[in-house]
Design an enzyme around this catalytic site. Structure first.
Site, PDB file in Angstrom:
ATOM      1  CE  LYS A  51     -15.231  -5.236  53.437  1.00 12.57           C
ATOM      2  NZ  LYS A  51     -15.991  -5.421  52.200  1.00 12.57           N
ATOM      3  NE  ARG A  70     -18.188   0.952  51.890  1.00  9.74           N
ATOM      4  CZ  ARG A  70     -18.018   0.426  53.104  1.00  9.74           C
ATOM      5  NH1 ARG A  70     -17.051  -0.452  53.312  1.00  9.74           N
ATOM      6  NH2 ARG A  70     -18.800   0.769  54.097  1.00  9.74           N
TER       7      ARG A  70
HETATM    8  C1  8Y4 Z   1     -13.060  -4.079  59.482  1.00  4.05           C
HETATM    9  C2  8Y4 Z   1     -13.586  -2.974  58.879  1.00  4.05           C
HETATM   10  C3  8Y4 Z   1     -13.639  -5.305  59.242  1.00  4.05           C
HETATM   11  C4  8Y4 Z   1     -14.691  -3.075  58.038  1.00  4.05           C
HETATM   12  C5  8Y4 Z   1     -14.752  -5.403  58.407  1.00  4.05           C
HETATM   13  C6  8Y4 Z   1     -15.268  -4.287  57.811  1.00  4.05           C
HETATM   14  C7  8Y4 Z   1     -18.609  -3.099  51.355  1.00  4.05           C
HETATM   15  C8  8Y4 Z   1     -19.711  -2.238  51.330  1.00  4.05           C
HETATM   16  C9  8Y4 Z   1     -19.252  -2.781  53.378  1.00  4.05           C
HETATM   17  C10 8Y4 Z   1     -18.023  -3.488  50.123  1.00  4.05           C
HETATM   18  C11 8Y4 Z   1     -19.665  -2.102  49.050  1.00  4.05           C
HETATM   19  C12 8Y4 Z   1     -16.931  -3.607  56.114  1.00  4.05           C
HETATM   20  C13 8Y4 Z   1     -21.226  -1.234  53.040  1.00  4.05           C
HETATM   21  C14 8Y4 Z   1     -18.220  -4.121  55.584  1.00  4.05           C
HETATM   22  N1  8Y4 Z   1     -18.317  -3.419  52.648  1.00  4.05           N
HETATM   23  N2  8Y4 Z   1     -20.240  -1.735  50.198  1.00  4.05           N
HETATM   24  N3  8Y4 Z   1     -20.105  -2.047  52.612  1.00  4.05           N
HETATM   25  N4  8Y4 Z   1     -18.592  -2.965  48.990  1.00  4.05           N
HETATM   26  N5  8Y4 Z   1     -20.146  -1.640  47.881  1.00  4.05           N
HETATM   27  N6  8Y4 Z   1     -16.385  -4.456  57.021  1.00  4.05           N
HETATM   28  O1  8Y4 Z   1     -17.069  -4.264  50.034  1.00  4.05           O
HETATM   29  O2  8Y4 Z   1     -16.454  -2.569  55.774  1.00  4.05           O
HETATM   30  S1  8Y4 Z   1     -19.391  -2.853  55.114  1.00  4.05           S
END
Ligand code: 8Y4
Length: 280
Positions: free
Chosen positions: A220, A254
């Site tokens: 992130k 996660r």
């Molecule tokens: C690069 C890769 C930049 C991924 C941003 C991202 C969470 C979640 C997501 C979390 C729970 C993401 C569905 C966002 N984040 N569910 N989901 N907790 N419970 N962004 O932190 O991965 S999606």
């Protein structure tokens, strides 16, 4: 502590990994749905072999600016995957959705955990969750995915996340969801600046230990913007944040990169077993 979601158990006496299943947004441009299903199954099996205890299946990207996916399209994308994975794999199957119909259908298809970034605030979601017998992850988000990063503001981020989740726990219990089904998540990156994310991570202990915590920091912006590195160079930072969260009591992590995170967690946890002065 052992949690049970629709008959499937997960032992949280040690930290566990939730592996994020790849879903390319242009899913079907390069092949048939059958092909995609095969790829998903292959990736999920690989994550299980690498140490994932949960596979998180999502059909709609929640990144700022991502396209909205209709209920029917989300069902078409994820239901076949949930069916296959829940039959073929001996792990917990999680569905990343805030849509009430998708929750209900995914549980019928074999999902064991509902991972809801809107913490069951959509109409009918509390009832769908209560009827499902699945585990429920309630996550904090400020605003809506499309606009949440525009100008997040808090007087005290930890206090506000805590108050929101307490309210969602109360609503869940009132709707008939058992306390033993609940998992909480502070929602890193969901309507939070990099500074607010670090304050939340650093002060996680203040959120309490009444329920198990799930955290998602993998790749992130709080890693990338702090280190000033692109998404494919965020692994070491993501692992450091994950280990810190585990030291604060987080039990489900996660991640995209299951194998290296699993190694790091196992070494961290093994060393921690020998600590004489336990802080909790
Ligand atoms: C690069 C890769 C930049 C991924 C941003 C991202 C969470 C979640 C997501 C979390 C729970 C993401 C569905 C966002 N984040 N569910 N989901 N907790 N419970 N962004 O932190 O991965 S999606």
């Amino acid at each position: 502590m052992i949690l049970t979601g629709r008959g499937r158990k997960i032992d949280l006496s040690q930290p566990r990994i939730m592996g994020i299943l790849n879903f390319t947004p242009d899913s079907f441009s390069d092949g048939s749905r059958f092909n995609q299903l095969d790829k998903a199954l292959f990736h999920a099996e690989e994550m299980v072999n690498d140490g994932a205890a949960i596979i998180d299946i999502g059909g709609e990207s929640t990144r700022p600016g991502a396209a909205y996916v209709s209920e029917q399209e989300e069902l078409d994308r994820i239901i076949p995957v949930v069916e296959q994975l829940s039959q073929k794999l001996d792990v917990m199957i999680s569905v990343d959705t805030y849509k009430t119909v998708v929750m209900a259908e995914a549980c019928k298809a074999g999902a064991h955990l509902i991972n809801d970034i809107k913490a069951l605030q959509e109409p009918g979601a509390l009832k769908a969750a209560a009827d499902s017998d699945a585990l429920i992850c309630l996550m904090h988000m400020q605003g809506e995915p499309r606009t949440m990063q525009q100008q997040p503001e808090y007087s005290d981020v930890v206090q506000e996340v805590s108050a929101f989740l307490n309210e969602r726990v109360r609503a869940s219990l009132k709707a008939g969801i058992e306390a033993e089904k609940l998992i909480l998540d502070p929602g890193f990156g969901f309507g939070k600046t990099v500074a607010q994310n670090y304050e939340l991570l650093g002060r996680m202990e203040e959120l309490g230990h009444a329920f198990p915590w799930l955290i998602g920091v993998s790749r992130k912006s709080m890693i990338g913007n702090f280190l000033n590195c692109p998404v494919n160079e965020r692994l070491a930072g993501s692992i450091a944040a994950a280990l810190y969260a585990v030291s604060q009591g987080a039990r489900i992590i996660r991640v995209h990169d299951v194998q290296p995170t699993s190694d790091a967690l196992r070494v961290f946890w093994h060393a921690q077993q020998f600590q004489r002065l336990q802080t909790k």
